[in-house]
Structures are given as structure tokens and as C-alpha cells.
Design an enzyme around this catalytic site. Structure first.
Site, PDB file in Angstrom:
ATOM      1  N   ALA A  14     -98.035  21.962 -26.967  1.00 24.78           N
ATOM      2  CA  ALA A  14     -98.352  20.851 -26.618  1.00 24.78           C
ATOM      3  C   ALA A  14     -99.833  20.363 -26.608  1.00 24.78           C
ATOM      4  O   ALA A  14    -100.164  19.441 -26.086  1.00 24.78           O
ATOM      5  CB  ALA A  14     -97.710  20.714 -25.282  1.00 24.78           C
ATOM      6  N   ARG A  93    -112.190  26.705 -23.991  1.00 27.25           N
ATOM      7  CA  ARG A  93    -113.738  26.509 -23.485  1.00 27.25           C
ATOM      8  C   ARG A  93    -114.000  25.056 -23.162  1.00 27.25           C
ATOM      9  O   ARG A  93    -113.815  24.331 -24.076  1.00 27.25           O
ATOM     10  CB  ARG A  93    -114.452  27.220 -24.247  1.00 27.25           C
ATOM     11  CG  ARG A  93    -116.047  27.482 -23.929  1.00 27.25           C
ATOM     12  CD  ARG A  93    -116.678  28.493 -24.707  1.00 27.25           C
ATOM     13  NE  ARG A  93    -116.974  28.348 -25.875  1.00 27.25           N
ATOM     14  CZ  ARG A  93    -118.217  28.080 -26.651  1.00 27.25           C
ATOM     15  NH1 ARG A  93    -119.206  28.383 -26.092  1.00 27.25           N
ATOM     16  NH2 ARG A  93    -118.184  27.770 -27.888  1.00 27.25           N
ATOM     17  N   VAL A 130    -105.196  32.698 -31.914  1.00 28.79           N
ATOM     18  CA  VAL A 130    -106.445  31.724 -31.834  1.00 28.79           C
ATOM     19  C   VAL A 130    -106.931  31.558 -30.827  1.00 28.79           C
ATOM     20  O   VAL A 130    -108.118  31.398 -30.779  1.00 28.79           O
ATOM     21  CB  VAL A 130    -105.470  30.351 -32.459  1.00 28.79           C
ATOM     22  CG1 VAL A 130    -106.651  29.361 -32.566  1.00 28.79           C
ATOM     23  CG2 VAL A 130    -104.909  30.642 -33.665  1.00 28.79           C
ATOM     24  N   ASP A 160    -114.516  30.043 -38.943  1.00 27.19           N
ATOM     25  CA  ASP A 160    -115.816  30.423 -39.155  1.00 27.19           C
ATOM     26  C   ASP A 160    -116.277  30.630 -40.613  1.00 27.19           C
ATOM     27  O   ASP A 160    -117.168  30.220 -41.050  1.00 27.19           O
ATOM     28  CB  ASP A 160    -116.436  31.648 -38.231  1.00 27.19           C
ATOM     29  CG  ASP A 160    -115.846  31.677 -36.959  1.00 27.19           C
ATOM     30  OD1 ASP A 160    -116.435  30.838 -36.079  1.00 27.19           O
ATOM     31  OD2 ASP A 160    -114.780  32.277 -36.721  1.00 27.19           O
ATOM     32  N   ARG A 163    -116.167  27.483 -42.124  1.00 26.24           N
ATOM     33  CA  ARG A 163    -117.432  26.634 -41.632  1.00 26.24           C
ATOM     34  C   ARG A 163    -118.714  27.078 -42.436  1.00 26.24           C
ATOM     35  O   ARG A 163    -119.461  26.417 -42.910  1.00 26.24           O
ATOM     36  CB  ARG A 163    -117.903  26.905 -40.395  1.00 26.24           C
ATOM     37  CG  ARG A 163    -116.939  26.208 -39.416  1.00 26.24           C
ATOM     38  CD  ARG A 163    -117.187  26.720 -37.882  1.00 26.24           C
ATOM     39  NE  ARG A 163    -116.289  25.778 -37.088  1.00 26.24           N
ATOM     40  CZ  ARG A 163    -115.939  26.012 -35.788  1.00 26.24           C
ATOM     41  NH1 ARG A 163    -116.432  27.223 -35.367  1.00 26.24           N
ATOM     42  NH2 ARG A 163    -115.449  25.323 -34.787  1.00 26.24           N
ATOM     43  N   HIS A 188    -115.349  36.376 -33.087  1.00 26.55           N
ATOM     44  CA  HIS A 188    -115.411  34.854 -33.309  1.00 26.55           C
ATOM     45  C   HIS A 188    -116.126  34.318 -31.749  1.00 26.55           C
ATOM     46  O   HIS A 188    -115.447  33.763 -31.058  1.00 26.55           O
ATOM     47  CB  HIS A 188    -113.916  34.449 -33.196  1.00 26.55           C
ATOM     48  CG  HIS A 188    -113.946  32.779 -32.974  1.00 26.55           C
ATOM     49  ND1 HIS A 188    -114.369  31.873 -33.943  1.00 26.55           N
ATOM     50  CD2 HIS A 188    -113.509  31.975 -31.968  1.00 26.55           C
ATOM     51  CE1 HIS A 188    -114.172  30.495 -33.596  1.00 26.55           C
ATOM     52  NE2 HIS A 188    -113.793  30.761 -32.336  1.00 26.55           N
TER      53      HIS A 188
HETATM   54  P1  NAD Z   1    -105.443  22.839 -25.141  1.00 27.02           P
HETATM   55  O1  NAD Z   1    -105.639  23.146 -23.771  1.00 27.02           O
HETATM   56  O2  NAD Z   1    -105.432  21.419 -25.816  1.00 27.02           O
HETATM   57  O3  NAD Z   1    -103.998  23.362 -25.437  1.00 27.02           O
HETATM   58  C1  NAD Z   1    -103.577  24.646 -25.075  1.00 27.02           C
HETATM   59  C2  NAD Z   1    -102.434  24.591 -24.694  1.00 27.02           C
HETATM   60  O4  NAD Z   1    -101.949  25.944 -24.225  1.00 27.02           O
HETATM   61  C3  NAD Z   1    -102.096  23.759 -23.518  1.00 27.02           C
HETATM   62  O5  NAD Z   1    -100.699  22.853 -23.952  1.00 27.02           O
HETATM   63  C4  NAD Z   1    -101.665  24.600 -22.414  1.00 27.02           C
HETATM   64  O6  NAD Z   1    -100.541  23.873 -21.330  1.00 27.02           O
HETATM   65  C5  NAD Z   1    -100.963  25.854 -23.089  1.00 27.02           C
HETATM   66  N1  NAD Z   1    -100.770  26.939 -22.281  1.00 27.02           N
HETATM   67  C6  NAD Z   1    -101.389  27.551 -21.315  1.00 27.02           C
HETATM   68  N2  NAD Z   1    -101.114  28.691 -20.741  1.00 27.02           N
HETATM   69  C7  NAD Z   1    -100.239  28.934 -21.502  1.00 27.02           C
HETATM   70  C8  NAD Z   1     -99.047  30.104 -21.827  1.00 27.02           C
HETATM   71  N3  NAD Z   1     -99.359  31.130 -20.887  1.00 27.02           N
HETATM   72  N4  NAD Z   1     -98.298  30.150 -22.550  1.00 27.02           N
HETATM   73  C9  NAD Z   1     -98.223  29.063 -23.459  1.00 27.02           C
HETATM   74  N5  NAD Z   1     -98.884  27.832 -23.435  1.00 27.02           N
HETATM   75  C10 NAD Z   1     -99.856  28.030 -22.463  1.00 27.02           C
HETATM   76  O7  NAD Z   1    -106.466  23.771 -26.126  1.00 27.02           O
HETATM   77  P2  NAD Z   1    -106.567  23.571 -27.809  1.00 27.02           P
HETATM   78  O8  NAD Z   1    -107.846  22.974 -28.015  1.00 27.02           O
HETATM   79  O9  NAD Z   1    -105.427  23.608 -28.341  1.00 27.02           O
HETATM   80  O10 NAD Z   1    -107.289  25.384 -27.896  1.00 27.02           O
HETATM   81  C11 NAD Z   1    -106.515  26.497 -27.647  1.00 27.02           C
HETATM   82  C12 NAD Z   1    -107.105  27.721 -27.660  1.00 27.02           C
HETATM   83  O11 NAD Z   1    -107.746  27.984 -29.071  1.00 27.02           O
HETATM   84  C13 NAD Z   1    -108.390  27.576 -26.804  1.00 27.02           C
HETATM   85  O12 NAD Z   1    -108.292  29.075 -26.130  1.00 27.02           O
HETATM   86  C14 NAD Z   1    -109.476  27.619 -27.625  1.00 27.02           C
HETATM   87  O13 NAD Z   1    -110.741  27.858 -27.045  1.00 27.02           O
HETATM   88  C15 NAD Z   1    -108.954  28.047 -28.824  1.00 27.02           C
HETATM   89  N6  NAD Z   1    -109.780  28.057 -30.041  1.00 27.02           N
HETATM   90  C16 NAD Z   1    -110.014  29.035 -31.170  1.00 27.02           C
HETATM   91  C17 NAD Z   1    -110.512  28.604 -32.409  1.00 27.02           C
HETATM   92  C18 NAD Z   1    -110.717  29.928 -33.483  1.00 27.02           C
HETATM   93  O14 NAD Z   1    -111.255  29.832 -34.395  1.00 27.02           O
HETATM   94  N7  NAD Z   1    -110.267  31.068 -33.019  1.00 27.02           N
HETATM   95  C19 NAD Z   1    -110.936  27.560 -32.529  1.00 27.02           C
HETATM   96  C20 NAD Z   1    -110.608  26.389 -31.598  1.00 27.02           C
HETATM   97  C21 NAD Z   1    -110.197  26.564 -30.543  1.00 27.02           C
HETATM   98  C1  LMR Z   2    -114.383  26.931 -32.163  1.00 34.13           C
HETATM   99  O1  LMR Z   2    -114.858  27.914 -32.853  1.00 34.13           O
HETATM  100  O2  LMR Z   2    -114.729  25.911 -32.402  1.00 34.13           O
HETATM  101  C2  LMR Z   2    -113.768  27.198 -30.826  1.00 34.13           C
HETATM  102  O3  LMR Z   2    -113.407  28.811 -30.667  1.00 34.13           O
HETATM  103  C3  LMR Z   2    -113.966  26.442 -29.751  1.00 34.13           C
HETATM  104  C4  LMR Z   2    -115.167  27.283 -28.868  1.00 34.13           C
HETATM  105  O4  LMR Z   2    -114.861  27.877 -28.012  1.00 34.13           O
HETATM  106  O5  LMR Z   2    -116.011  27.588 -29.404  1.00 34.13           O
END
Ligand code: NAD
Ligand code: LMR
Length: 332
Positions: A14, A93, A130, A160, A163, A188
Site C-alpha cells: 500500500a 527514511r 528493497v 544505484d 543511476r 545501498h
Molecule cells: P512507504 O512508507 O510509502 O511504504 C511502506 C509500506 O510498508 C507502508 O504501506 C507501510 O504500511 C508498510 N509496512 C510497514 N511495516 C510493515 C510490515 N511489518 N509488513 C508489511 N508492510 C509494512 O515507503 P516506500 O517509499 O514505499 O519505501 C519502502 C522502503 O523502500 C523504505 O524502507 C525505503 O527506504 C526503501 N527504498 C529502498 C530503495 C532501494 O534502492 N533499495 C529505494 C527506495 C526506497
Molecule cells: C533511495 O536510494 O532512493 C532510497 O534508498 C531512499 C533513501 O533512503 O536514500
């Protein structure tokens, strides 16, 4: 004959990455245009209504490849029978926070979801983490799901990698699809090392090294690296939200290449369980250059590492070792 559907779990479905990712999966971007899928979407109870809204939109989109949708807040129901698990759920974050700040919130989620995946996912389920801190969440998931083979648990550094391709393409004014073989080493996080020493560009007169074409080592060793390292923070600053469409697209690239294979002569970056290749610390999830074939990744071996790169590989490895210790201290 039509293929059997593949069950794909998206946790945090969601959320904003989930909202960008599930239509990509349902359109065949992740597993191929001839591969039917059943989506399993997990979120937490406060997000249940929003999750149901996403399910309604998936029905309304009438995706031909989408053969079913499970939308649930029950982790066992979500994990049951899944062949691919994309773990996005967690706390993102916010502006001004370092990844370490989100550590304690997220590692405990990954510990508990490890149990559910281990017991209920399909054998040989491929897992992509992720949610940040992605490498360390993946490590915790691996440690608490010991019967899932370590090679099946990975984290996303493809964003990355993409990017880095994007920055080189803009600098040289060439198509991004003509740039290949950049490497993201390590975490990451802002300690990652985006390395172009083996990267090439396809030109009308053949493949040329990026360094020869850019002719600006100061940029490649400076601004290029920091731009890629800080891109996540720059997106957060601009959008007041972390990257979503590019993260979802990279997650599809990661799974597609893992399952269907990397093109001949091309490698990609994946966070995988380190065996100590390139003197990276063993026993952490470290991003390496990998090729994929028949559903298995292999670390590309034998690449020359100069002194500048060595220091950067060690620095990001050191951070991962520290994160591992911190994660265990949060869990105890
Ligand atoms: P978001 O807050 O929009 O969505 C996260 C979702 O996870 C929410 O709907 C929340 O209710 C749900 N959630 C929380 N705890 C949960 C659980 N125990 N079980 C299932 N669902 C749960 O965040 P987002 O922008 O979609 O980002 C998600 C994650 O991805 C963050 O940790 C963000 O930092 C990370 N991220 C990683 C990368 C990467 O390249 N690795 C890139 C972007 C974001
Ligand atoms: C990203 O790389 O865009 C995400 O991991 C968000 C972040 O916390 O940097």
C-alpha cells in the site's frame, strides 16, 4: 500452452513503491510478457483500507496476465506458496535521517517475516529486499530463515546501478541503453562505490571505455561518485518522499535479470551474500557485479581493482560490518 502463474509477494504494497510496482508486475515488466502472475500484497492493519483500494485498481486495470490478487495483513497468508518475494514493507527514511536511523524499526520486521517466508513460501523462492537498510535487512532475513538457501536472498542495488548508467549517459549525451558494466560495490547507502573502471559505451565505431570517452577523471572520481551516492537523498529533498518509480523499475530489472538471465557480455549489480570475493567482508550482503543464467547469479571474477577503488570497497565493507553489529544489538 499457457504458462502456470508465478506467485509474487510484494510487502508494503500500500506504500508508494508498492503502488508503482504492482502494475509493472501485472503488466509483465518483471517476469515477461508471456508470464501470468498472481499478486500477493501484504501491508499492516492501519493500511488495510488503502491496500484494498490498490486491489480494486488492479481489478479495474484488467491486466490480462494477472490471474489473481491476494491482499492481506496476515503475513502467513501473504507468504504462502510465493515463488518471488519483493520485500518493500518498512519505514522509509525521511529528510535529514541516515539509514542507520531506520535500522531498529526495520530489522525486527525482517526477523519476523523471515520465519513466515521460511515456513510458507514455495521451495526455491527468490527474495529481493528493497526496504532500508536493504543489505542489512536482507542479512537478517537470511540469518533467521536458515533453510532458505543464502543464494536466494538478495537486496536491491540495481537502482544505484541504473543511476550510474543515467549519469554517464547524460554526461556523454549517449543513449542509456548504450552504456553498460558500471558496478555498485557494497552497501545501498552513501558509502557505496559506483565504479566505472570497466564500463563501456557502444559507439558507431564499437565499444569504448567510459573513462576514454569522458576524458575527465576528476569528474569520474569526484562528482560522479557523490551524485550517485547522494541521489536517494536528493530525491527525498526534491519530492519530500523517497524514490518510488525508479525503485519499482529497478526491482523489476533485478528480478527479470535474475530469473531470465543477463545479456551476453553484460553484468549488473546485486546485493548478494558475500563469499569474500574481492576481499569484501564475508558474511554480509554486499553488492557485486554479477551475471545471471538459469535463475542463478554468479559474481564476476578477476576484475582489476586499483588503489583508489580498493579503499572505497573497504570503506563500504566496513560500514556493512558495523551495520551487522548494530542490527544484532537492536534485536537483542
Ligand atoms: P512507504 O512508507 O510509502 O511504504 C511502506 C509500506 O510498508 C507502508 O504501506 C507501510 O504500511 C508498510 N509496512 C510497514 N511495516 C510493515 C510490515 N511489518 N509488513 C508489511 N508492510 C509494512 O515507503 P516506500 O517509499 O514505499 O519505501 C519502502 C522502503 O523502500 C523504505 O524502507 C525505503 O527506504 C526503501 N527504498 C529502498 C530503495 C532501494 O534502492 N533499495 C529505494 C527506495 C526506497
Ligand atoms: C533511495 O536510494 O532512493 C532510497 O534508498 C531512499 C533513501 O533512503 O536514500
Amino acid at each position: 500452452m499457457a504458462k502456470e502463474p508465478v506467485r509474487v509477494l510484494v510487502t508494503g504494497a500500500a506504500g508508494q513503491i508498492g503502488y508503482a510496482l504492482v502494475p509493472m508486475i501485472a503488466r509483465g515488466v518483471m517476469l515477461g510478457a508471456d508470464q501470468p502472475v498472481i499478486l500477493h500484497m501484504l501491508d499492516i492493519p492501519p493500511a488495510a483500507e488503502a491496500l484494498n483500494g490498490v486491489k480494486m485498481e488492479l481489478v479495474d486495470a484488467a491486466f490480462p496476465l494477472l490471474k489473481g490478487v491476494v491482499a492481506t495483513t496476515d503475513v502467513v497468508e501473504a507468504c504462502t506458496g510465493v515463488n518471488v518475494a519483493v520485500m518493500v514493507g518498512g519505514f522509509p527514511r525521511k529528510e535529514g535521517m541516515e539509514r542507520k536511523d531506520v535500522m531498529s524499526k526495520n530489522v525486527s520486521i525482517y526477523k519476523s517475516q523471515a520465519f513466515a517466508l521460511e515456513q510458507h513460501a514455495a521451495p526455491n523462492c527468490k527474495v529481493l529486499v528493497v526496504a532500508n537498510p536493504a543489505n542489512t535487512n536482507a542479512l537478517i532475513l537470511k540469518e533467521f530463515a536458515p533453510s532458505i538457501p543464502a543464494k536466494n536472498i538478495t537486496c536491491l542495488t540495481r537502482l544505484d546501478h541504473n543511476r550510474a548508467l543515467g549519469q554517464i549517459s547524460e554526461k556523454l549525451n549517449v543513449q542509456v541503453s548504450d552504456v553498460k558494466n558500471v558496478i555498485i560495490w557494497g552497501n545501498h547507502s552513501s558509502s557505496q562505490y559506483p565504479d566505472v573502471n570497466h564500463a563501456t559505451v557502444m559507439t558507431p565505431s564499437g565499444e569504448k571505455p567510459v573513462r576514454k570517452l569522458v576524458k575527465d577523471d576528476a569528474w569520474l572520481n569526484g562528482e560522479f561518485i557523490t551524485t550517485v551516492q547522494q541521489r536517494g537523498a536528493a530525491i527525498i529533498k526534491a519530492r519530500k518522499l523517497s524514490s518510488a518509480l525508479s525503485a519499482a523499475s529497478a526491482a523489476c530489472d533485478h528480478i527479470r535479470d535474475w530469473v531470465l538471465g543477463t545479456p551476453e557480455g553484460t553484468w549488473v549489480s546485486m546485493g548478494v551474500y558475500s563469499d569474500g570475493s574481492y576481499n569484501a567482508p564475508a558474511g554480509v550482503i554486499y553488492s557485486f557485479p554479477v551475471t545471471c543464467k538459469n535463475g542463478e547469479w554468479t559474481i564476476v571474477q578477476g576484475l582489476a581493482i586499483d588503489e583508489f577503488s580498493r579503499k572505497k570497497l573497504d570503506l563500504t565493507g566496513q560500514e556493512l560490518t558495523e551495520e551487522k553489529e548494530l542490527a544484532y544489538s537492536c534485536l537483542s
